[in-house]
Design an enzyme around this catalytic site. Structure first.
Site, mmCIF file in Angstrom:
data_model
loop_
_atom_site.group_PDB
_atom_site.id
_atom_site.type_symbol
_atom_site.label_atom_id
_atom_site.label_comp_id
_atom_site.label_asym_id
_atom_site.label_seq_id
_atom_site.Cartn_x
_atom_site.Cartn_y
_atom_site.Cartn_z
ATOM 1 N N PRO A 20 0.786 -1.236 0.000
ATOM 2 C CA PRO A 20 0.000 0.000 0.000
ATOM 3 C C PRO A 20 0.819 1.288 0.000
ATOM 4 O O PRO A 20 0.235 2.372 -0.093
ATOM 5 C CB PRO A 20 -0.810 -0.115 1.292
ATOM 6 C CG PRO A 20 0.036 -0.964 2.184
ATOM 7 C CD PRO A 20 0.735 -1.945 1.292
ATOM 8 N N ASP A 43 3.853 1.261 -11.593
ATOM 9 C CA ASP A 43 2.554 1.925 -11.627
ATOM 10 C C ASP A 43 2.555 3.225 -10.836
ATOM 11 O O ASP A 43 3.456 3.495 -10.035
ATOM 12 C CB ASP A 43 1.476 1.003 -11.055
ATOM 13 C CG ASP A 43 0.983 -0.011 -12.074
ATOM 14 O OD1 ASP A 43 1.287 0.160 -13.264
ATOM 15 O OD2 ASP A 43 0.291 -0.961 -11.673
ATOM 16 N N LYS A 65 -1.536 4.544 -14.254
ATOM 17 C CA LYS A 65 -2.883 4.879 -14.703
ATOM 18 C C LYS A 65 -3.542 5.755 -13.654
ATOM 19 O O LYS A 65 -3.681 5.365 -12.513
ATOM 20 C CB LYS A 65 -3.711 3.603 -14.919
ATOM 21 C CG LYS A 65 -3.219 2.725 -16.062
ATOM 22 C CD LYS A 65 -4.107 1.517 -16.212
ATOM 23 C CE LYS A 65 -3.661 0.663 -17.391
ATOM 24 N NZ LYS A 65 -2.340 0.050 -17.143
ATOM 25 N N THR A 126 -2.474 -5.960 0.065
ATOM 26 C CA THR A 126 -3.425 -5.167 -0.689
ATOM 27 C C THR A 126 -3.827 -3.908 0.088
ATOM 28 O O THR A 126 -3.713 -3.858 1.316
ATOM 29 C CB THR A 126 -4.664 -6.007 -1.048
ATOM 30 O OG1 THR A 126 -5.484 -5.259 -1.963
ATOM 31 C CG2 THR A 126 -5.480 -6.365 0.181
ATOM 32 N N MET A 178 -10.976 2.245 -6.103
ATOM 33 C CA MET A 178 -11.130 3.124 -7.277
ATOM 34 C C MET A 178 -12.558 3.626 -7.434
ATOM 35 O O MET A 178 -13.091 3.730 -8.543
ATOM 36 C CB MET A 178 -10.689 2.381 -8.552
ATOM 37 C CG MET A 178 -9.224 1.989 -8.533
ATOM 38 S SD MET A 178 -8.750 0.912 -9.911
ATOM 39 C CE MET A 178 -9.521 -0.649 -9.423
#
Length: 264
Positions: A20, A43, A65, A126, A178
């Site tokens: 994270p 990323d 992204k 995660t 997201m």
């Protein structure tokens, strides 16, 4: 029947979860691969302190992204990884969180395997686990949540048409990745499909990093609270009775007026 390409003797890409954001939450294997890489394709959500572990001699390729701004389309990222594997380089594909949890790691693995190259997956913590730990929100709890659901608030076709009935079941924790850009729609739909409007909820920005901050509210009041606080992506939405467990201000989870902002 078309035969698959024979595996390249050297080409192998490591899909590495960067966790994270806090570099101390990297696995030992992830740290070892990063520090020995010849090429790192990384990323947007990879923490700056983690990028500092990349050797000065390694080639860096940004493939991040952000909302409405993709440095490289996914198909081009897939092809890039295949091309790098073909060169026999030590390649690390560095992804925020875990490669297989909303990280498109499955698509990249399929592309590499279809081209005949090996692909090693290195799991990472995660974002939901990191955010839960850093805010004191237990993702599961014997009294409050016997089910844990991860969902994405940004589908491939830019819709947010989720399985609302599944997300509104009792005694569960829902974490939406997201989803900040669609927060109003998400909260409206959850309430419309039966989730009590006073259900505790939170939005956590930058979990485990120095920029971490969180907004706590009821599901009904969450959009307004987030706007007032000015939170921006990256952020997670957490919904369920567990949101009040780690914060004394939120123990009275049944009161619709519950709201507040906490900065780490």
């Amino acid at each position: 029947m078309e035969e698959k390409a024979a595996p390249h003797p050297k080409g192998c890409v490591h899909l590495v979860g960067a966790g994270p954001g806090d570099p101390e939450l990297l696995t030992l294997k992830a740290a070892r691969l990063i520090t020995s890489a010849e090429v790192v394709v990384y990323d947007n959500l990879v923490g700056k302190a983690i990028l500092e572990l990349i050797p000065a001699t390694a080639r860096r390729v940004y493939a991040g992204k952000e909302a409405g701004n993709h440095a490289l389309p996914q198909d081009e990222i897939n092809q890039l990884l295949v091309d790098l594997a073909r060169q026999g380089l030590r390649v690390v594909r560095l992804k925020g969180g875990d490669p297989f949890i909303f990280g498109r790691g499955g698509e990249e693995m399929q592309a590499l395997q279809a081209a005949g190259f090996c692909c090693e997956i290195v799991p990472g913590i995660t974002a939901a686990a990191g955010a839960g730990a850093s805010t004191g929100i237990p993702l599961t709890h014997r009294e409050h949540a016997q089910t844990l659901v991860f969902a994405t608030g940004h589908l491939k076709d830019d819709t947010v048409d989720l399985d609302w009935d599944a997300l509104t079941r009792p005694n569960q924790t829902v974490v939406i990745y997201m989803g900040l850009g669609a927060l109003d729609i998400i909260c409206q739909q959850l309430i419309a499909h039966g989730l009590p409007a006073h259900t505790p909820a939170a939005v956590i920005h930058g979990a485990t990093t120095p920029a971490q901050c969180a907004v706590y509210s009821s599901i009904a009041g969450l959009p307004a609270a987030v706007r007032e606080a000015g939170l921006k992506p990256p952020a997670l939405i957490m919904i369920g009775q567990v949101v009040g467990v780690g914060d004394a201000r939120l123990q009275a989870a049944s009161t619709p007026a519950m709201s507040g902002t906490q900065f780490a």
